[in-house]
Scaffold this motif. Structure first.
Motif, PDB file in Angstrom:
ATOM      1  N   VAL A   1       0.852  -1.191   0.000  1.00 53.90           N
ATOM      2  CA  VAL A   1       0.000   0.000   0.000  1.00 53.90           C
ATOM      3  C   VAL A   1       0.886   1.237   0.000  1.00 53.90           C
ATOM      4  O   VAL A   1       1.841   1.333   0.779  1.00 53.90           O
ATOM      5  CB  VAL A   1      -0.931   0.004   1.238  1.00 53.90           C
ATOM      6  N   MET A   2       0.541   2.162  -0.887  1.00 55.78           N
ATOM      7  CA  MET A   2       1.205   3.467  -0.886  1.00 55.78           C
ATOM      8  C   MET A   2       0.142   4.560  -0.846  1.00 55.78           C
ATOM      9  O   MET A   2      -0.977   4.362  -1.322  1.00 55.78           O
ATOM     10  CB  MET A   2       2.058   3.664  -2.144  1.00 55.78           C
ATOM     11  N   ARG A   3       0.505   5.652  -0.281  1.00 58.05           N
ATOM     12  CA  ARG A   3      -0.352   6.844  -0.353  1.00 58.05           C
ATOM     13  C   ARG A   3       0.605   7.993  -0.670  1.00 58.05           C
ATOM     14  O   ARG A   3       1.497   8.298   0.121  1.00 58.05           O
ATOM     15  CB  ARG A   3      -1.076   7.073   0.960  1.00 58.05           C
ATOM     16  N   GLY A   4       0.436   8.589  -1.862  1.00 57.05           N
ATOM     17  CA  GLY A   4       1.433   9.547  -2.311  1.00 57.05           C
ATOM     18  C   GLY A   4       2.778   8.851  -2.361  1.00 57.05           C
ATOM     19  O   GLY A   4       2.879   7.696  -2.799  1.00 57.05           O
ATOM     20  N   PRO A   5       3.828   9.497  -1.861  1.00 60.02           N
ATOM     21  CA  PRO A   5       5.154   8.865  -1.920  1.00 60.02           C
ATOM     22  C   PRO A   5       5.419   7.902  -0.767  1.00 60.02           C
ATOM     23  O   PRO A   5       6.479   7.289  -0.709  1.00 60.02           O
ATOM     24  CB  PRO A   5       6.096  10.070  -1.809  1.00 60.02           C
ATOM     25  N   ILE A   6       4.488   7.802   0.170  1.00 55.41           N
ATOM     26  CA  ILE A   6       4.744   7.021   1.390  1.00 55.41           C
ATOM     27  C   ILE A   6       4.367   5.556   1.183  1.00 55.41           C
ATOM     28  O   ILE A   6       3.241   5.232   0.787  1.00 55.41           O
ATOM     29  CB  ILE A   6       3.927   7.585   2.567  1.00 55.41           C
ATOM     30  N   VAL A   7       5.316   4.684   1.501  1.00 49.20           N
ATOM     31  CA  VAL A   7       5.069   3.233   1.490  1.00 49.20           C
ATOM     32  C   VAL A   7       4.609   2.844   2.892  1.00 49.20           C
ATOM     33  O   VAL A   7       5.185   3.297   3.889  1.00 49.20           O
ATOM     34  CB  VAL A   7       6.368   2.475   1.137  1.00 49.20           C
ATOM     35  N   TYR A   8       3.592   2.028   2.966  1.00 48.06           N
ATOM     36  CA  TYR A   8       3.049   1.604   4.261  1.00 48.06           C
ATOM     37  C   TYR A   8       3.480   0.191   4.610  1.00 48.06           C
ATOM     38  O   TYR A   8       3.904  -0.581   3.726  1.00 48.06           O
ATOM     39  CB  TYR A   8       1.520   1.730   4.260  1.00 48.06           C
ATOM     40  N   CYS A   9       3.361  -0.132   5.891  1.00 48.80           N
ATOM     41  CA  CYS A   9       3.658  -1.493   6.319  1.00 48.80           C
ATOM     42  C   CYS A   9       2.704  -1.880   7.450  1.00 48.80           C
ATOM     43  O   CYS A   9       2.048  -1.018   8.047  1.00 48.80           O
ATOM     44  CB  CYS A   9       5.109  -1.615   6.786  1.00 48.80           C
ATOM     45  N   LEU A  10       2.647  -3.185   7.683  1.00 52.63           N
ATOM     46  CA  LEU A  10       1.856  -3.708   8.798  1.00 52.63           C
ATOM     47  C   LEU A  10       2.840  -4.154   9.873  1.00 52.63           C
ATOM     48  O   LEU A  10       3.775  -4.911   9.587  1.00 52.63           O
ATOM     49  CB  LEU A  10       1.020  -4.899   8.304  1.00 52.63           C
ATOM     50  N   GLU A  11       2.624  -3.689  11.090  1.00 53.12           N
ATOM     51  CA  GLU A  11       3.490  -4.109  12.209  1.00 53.12           C
ATOM     52  C   GLU A  11       2.717  -5.002  13.156  1.00 53.12           C
ATOM     53  O   GLU A  11       1.524  -4.745  13.437  1.00 53.12           O
ATOM     54  CB  GLU A  11       3.983  -2.881  12.981  1.00 53.12           C
ATOM     55  N   GLY A  12       3.389  -6.015  13.677  1.00 56.06           N
ATOM     56  CA  GLY A  12       2.744  -6.959  14.584  1.00 56.06           C
ATOM     57  C   GLY A  12       2.091  -6.274  15.779  1.00 56.06           C
ATOM     58  O   GLY A  12       1.035  -6.697  16.257  1.00 56.06           O
TER      59      GLY A  12
ATOM     60  N   SER B   1      -0.403 -13.531  13.983  1.00 55.59           N
ATOM     61  CA  SER B   1       0.887 -13.308  13.326  1.00 55.59           C
ATOM     62  C   SER B   1       0.656 -12.726  11.934  1.00 55.59           C
ATOM     63  O   SER B   1      -0.302 -13.093  11.243  1.00 55.59           O
ATOM     64  CB  SER B   1       1.638 -14.632  13.200  1.00 55.59           C
ATOM     65  N   ILE B   2       1.566 -11.891  11.539  1.00 53.38           N
ATOM     66  CA  ILE B   2       1.527 -11.324  10.181  1.00 53.38           C
ATOM     67  C   ILE B   2       1.501 -12.438   9.130  1.00 53.38           C
ATOM     68  O   ILE B   2       0.926 -12.284   8.058  1.00 53.38           O
ATOM     69  CB  ILE B   2       2.747 -10.392   9.994  1.00 53.38           C
ATOM     70  N   LEU B   3       2.105 -13.578   9.486  1.00 54.44           N
ATOM     71  CA  LEU B   3       2.166 -14.690   8.525  1.00 54.44           C
ATOM     72  C   LEU B   3       0.781 -15.244   8.208  1.00 54.44           C
ATOM     73  O   LEU B   3       0.604 -15.937   7.210  1.00 54.44           O
ATOM     74  CB  LEU B   3       3.041 -15.810   9.091  1.00 54.44           C
ATOM     75  N   ASP B   4      -0.188 -14.939   9.036  1.00 50.58           N
ATOM     76  CA  ASP B   4      -1.541 -15.470   8.826  1.00 50.58           C
ATOM     77  C   ASP B   4      -2.511 -14.419   8.304  1.00 50.58           C
ATOM     78  O   ASP B   4      -3.719 -14.592   8.379  1.00 50.58           O
ATOM     79  CB  ASP B   4      -2.080 -16.047  10.141  1.00 50.58           C
ATOM     80  N   VAL B   5      -1.958 -13.319   7.802  1.00 55.42           N
ATOM     81  CA  VAL B   5      -2.827 -12.240   7.312  1.00 55.42           C
ATOM     82  C   VAL B   5      -2.645 -12.121   5.803  1.00 55.42           C
ATOM     83  O   VAL B   5      -1.524 -12.156   5.304  1.00 55.42           O
ATOM     84  CB  VAL B   5      -2.447 -10.898   7.993  1.00 55.42           C
ATOM     85  N   TYR B   6      -3.769 -12.016   5.084  1.00 56.37           N
ATOM     86  CA  TYR B   6      -3.652 -11.752   3.649  1.00 56.37           C
ATOM     87  C   TYR B   6      -4.598 -10.653   3.218  1.00 56.37           C
ATOM     88  O   TYR B   6      -5.497 -10.252   3.971  1.00 56.37           O
ATOM     89  CB  TYR B   6      -3.815 -13.029   2.820  1.00 56.37           C
TER      90      TYR B   6
ATOM     91  N   MET C   1       6.994  -7.293  11.036  1.00 53.52           N
ATOM     92  CA  MET C   1       6.650  -6.204  10.119  1.00 53.52           C
ATOM     93  C   MET C   1       6.636  -6.758   8.700  1.00 53.52           C
ATOM     94  O   MET C   1       7.448  -7.610   8.351  1.00 53.52           O
ATOM     95  CB  MET C   1       7.691  -5.088  10.231  1.00 53.52           C
ATOM     96  N   THR C   2       5.713  -6.272   7.900  1.00 51.98           N
ATOM     97  CA  THR C   2       5.788  -6.573   6.470  1.00 51.98           C
ATOM     98  C   THR C   2       5.288  -5.407   5.644  1.00 51.98           C
ATOM     99  O   THR C   2       4.353  -4.700   6.041  1.00 51.98           O
ATOM    100  CB  THR C   2       4.994  -7.847   6.104  1.00 51.98           C
ATOM    101  N   VAL C   3       5.953  -5.187   4.521  1.00 49.17           N
ATOM    102  CA  VAL C   3       5.471  -4.197   3.549  1.00 49.17           C
ATOM    103  C   VAL C   3       4.492  -4.865   2.591  1.00 49.17           C
ATOM    104  O   VAL C   3       3.455  -4.310   2.259  1.00 49.17           O
ATOM    105  CB  VAL C   3       6.660  -3.584   2.774  1.00 49.17           C
TER     106      VAL C   3
END
Ligand code: FUB
Ligand code: ZN
Length: 645
Positions: free
Chosen positions: A545-556, A564-569, A637-639
């Motif tokens: 996900v990006m908004r403008g120039p910013i890249v987003y990430c999901l943090e645990g 766990s992030i591993l179980d999220v889609y 964390m995952t981007v």
């Protein structure tokens, strides 16, 4: 001495060093943090005996203290980057105390310099080392940063104390390198020396320093026995790929672009363009990071694959692993510096897009939000406390480190960033980056223009430019429409402009401006789902996900306990929306949406399972800017999120 204000073969030119002043906006606040916190705390780090970069070596080499050499072989270069940052801050504040700190250090450096001009204190303090025998002694890295820091110091302070040291050093280097001794042909690692030589040429007008810079560029690949690791296998004029150590590569490309700006060398420029295409179209992370490999082999099909081992390096085409991404902060910054130079050579907005991408993402991610601690690698996925650490990885950012190159690079880039907002050309004034600031500059015809820019970009989509003073004749303002923005709008004094606002271009507003005229550029910001080229197998069938120039990430830390992030889609429609969170991570625009959570894997730890039968449910998630990750303790964390489990 003949200070040059214009590089002959550059389309765009820098403004005066004091033309731009930050106001309260995203970068203005970071500039303030740099002045008040980052640099004072960095000075403490540079006085810590355990740190990789230390000022004490200069005092010992100058005979002012007794002691042993400390830190790395590249310690001097990192100290000079700190001094360069401090000088930019002096330019913005004119604080006497800064000048005094610099003067004290410059006196010590002068005392440490050898009579013949040589200075690299880790070498001078190592009785067992001989000059110019080992590439990894980083002599040219240290010296190059001195040349740049001294040139910046002279430009901003008009003092000559640092400059004289640089001239003495450059004269020594000219004598040594310009005859092209064959055994030094491939000497140079992290070659800040080419940029530094051009910087010195620009402040002195002495053609010998340009000749020195050309020599440094031409040496590479000029003899057999070169290696991809330091870009010496193939000459830049023939190169088609971005290869090898990514800081070394970035600095080399920057230096070559500086040479092109002064000489118009088209063959060299063509080489740089080919390398850029290869780097940006197949080897760059979504964050602007450029080094996929900690350690590996260089992919070079034209040499039958035998191009040697590499480390801290560009990866293979489309090989962009997340958890093991190296992405050294210095490499990312070097990539921005190279793109800044390509932008000024060409006026092409695609280069400004990359500058912006790096500074908001893979550069800023290197620093904690409080400006005190730093990291070296910038991976895009992290498995928390179980993450297997590779070279230079760390669970949390640190205050000191055995390799301290990245913090001073981040500090100096924040400190100098006001220089990257605008350029001038024969046509007029170019606006590259948006953040609240004011500018007063002299245009090419000698007339003066003054503008203020008000914007809470990148959180807010409106950039409001007010003309404070303008010449009585037509002036062109070129405003950048970022490549990601397909619905930009422009009004002039409230009237909608009919100019084409093409993504990835500059829109030209050409008229006789009056004081009080307002140009409003609207860059609609919506959360965008980004997918990768199908050959990028690590991120195939993933979205970011990006908004403008910013890249987003999901943090645990933003997930419910036990998830766990591993179980999220990411399902097809996540209903993403942005919301201002003043109390989160220093105040950010977060993105919320609904993902899917796999609630059961039947307890199996098997590597492979027959697919199907997973149970899943909706899960509300909050995404944060990637640059702000790892400020709330060690966690996942995952981007990139998979499209489907
Ligand atoms: O070469 C000295 C430092 O170590 C560099 O800045 C990093 O890239 C690493 O190679
Ligand atoms: Zn570094």
């Amino acid at each position: 001495m003949n200070m040059k204000t214009r590089s002959k073969y550059q389309k765009l030119h820098p403004l005066e060093h004091d033309a731009v002043r930050w106001q309260d906006g995203f970068w203005g606040r970071l500039h303030q943090l740099c002045r008040e916190t980052v640099l004072p705390s960095m000075r403490q780090a540079l006085d810590e005996p355990e740190n990789g970069a230390v000022f004490s070596n200069f005092y010992i080499a100058a005979g002012m203290r007794v002691g042993e050499r400390l830190g790395t072989m590249w310690s001097d270069g990192d100290c000079y980057k700190y001094m360069e940052a401090l000088t930019h801050i002096f330019g913005a504040t004119r604080e006497e105390a800064i000048l005094e700190q610099l003067d004290e250090l410059i006196d010590v450096i002068a005392g440490a310099q050898e009579d013949d001009g040589y200075i690299s204190t880790p070498m001078q303090l190592s009785a067992d080392k001989e000059r110019w025998t080992n590439l990894h002694d980083h002599e040219l890295y240290n010296m190059g940063h001195l040349l740049t820091a001294a040139s910046v110091h002279h430009r901003i302070t008009s003092q000559r104390n640092f400059l004289e040291i640089a001239i003495k050093l450059a004269d020594y280097l000219h004598e040594l390198f310009v005859p092209c001794p064959p055994d030094l042909a491939h000497f140079g690692f992290n070659p800040s020396n080419t940029m530094g030589s051009v910087d010195l040429y620009r402040v002195t007008g002495d053609e010998r320093y340009l000749e020195l810079a050309q020599t440094f560029v031409d040496m590479r690949g000029s003899r057999p026995g070169g290696k991809d690791q330091n870009q010496s296998l193939v000459s830049l004029r023939e190169e088609t790929r971005a290869v090898g150590h990514a800081v070394t590569a970035g600095y080399l490309y920057c230096g070559a672009a500086d040479v092109v700006a002064e000489t118009g060398d088209q063959e060299l420029l063509e080489g740089l363009r080919r390398i850029w295409d290869n780097a940006v179209q197949s080897k760059m992370y979504i964050t602007g990071g450029t080094s996929a490999q900690h350690h590996g082999a260089s992919q070079r099909p034209e040499f039958g694959g035998r191009a040697g081992d590499v480390h801290e390096a560009f990866g293979y085409e489309y090989s962009l692993p997340n958890a093991t991404a190296y992405n050294e902060t210095c490499a990312n910054i070097a990539h921005a510096m190279w793109n800044w130079r390509m932008l000024n050579l060409s006026g092409d907005a695609k280069y400004a897009d990359i500058v912006e991408l790096v500074i908001y993402n893979s550069m800023l991610s290197s620093m904690s939000l409080d400006g005190i601690t730093f990291c070296y690698t910038n991976p895009l996925r992290w498995y928390g406390a179980e993450h297997p650490l590779l070279s230079q990885d760390a669970y949390e950012r640190w205050f000191i480190s055995r390799c301290y190159c990245c913090p001073t690079n981040t500090a100096r880039t924040i400190a100098l960033l006001h220089n990257w907002l605008y350029s001038v050309s024969d046509e007029g004034l170019w606006l590259h980056l948006y953040s609240s600031s004011s500018v007063t500059t002299t245009l090419r015809d000698g007339s003066v223009i003054s503008l203020t820019q008000e914007s809470d970009y990148p959180w807010d989509e409106v950039v409001r430019v007010t003309v404070e003073a303008a010449p009585a004749h037509e002036v062109a303002l070129m405003l950048r429409v970022p490549g990601w923005c397909d619905a930009a709008e422009l009004t002039i004094n409230g009237q909608t402009s009919d100019s084409a606002l093409k993504p990835g271009s500059y829109v030209e507003v050409n008229r006789i401006f009056d004081a009080g005229d307002v140009i409003e550029l609207r860059l609609p910001l919506r959360p965008r789902l980004i997918k990768a080229h199908p050959k990028a197998e690590d991120i195939r069938n993933h979205v970011a996900v990006m908004r403008g120039p910013i890249v987003y990430c999901l943090e645990g830390v933003d997930l419910p306990a036990g998830v766990s992030i591993l179980d999220v889609y990411a399902p097809d429609d996540m209903g993403l929306s942005a919301s201002r969170e003043d109390d989160l991570l220093g105040g950010v625009m977060a993105i919320k949406g609904v993902a899917r959570h796999i609630t059961e894997r039947n307890g199996s730890k098997a590597l492979y399972l027959e697919a199907g039968n997973e149970r899943e449910e909706n899960l509300e998630i909050t995404l944060i800017p990637y640059y702000a990750w790892n400020n709330r303790g060690v966690g996942e964390m995952t981007v990139w999120l998979p499209r489907r489990y």
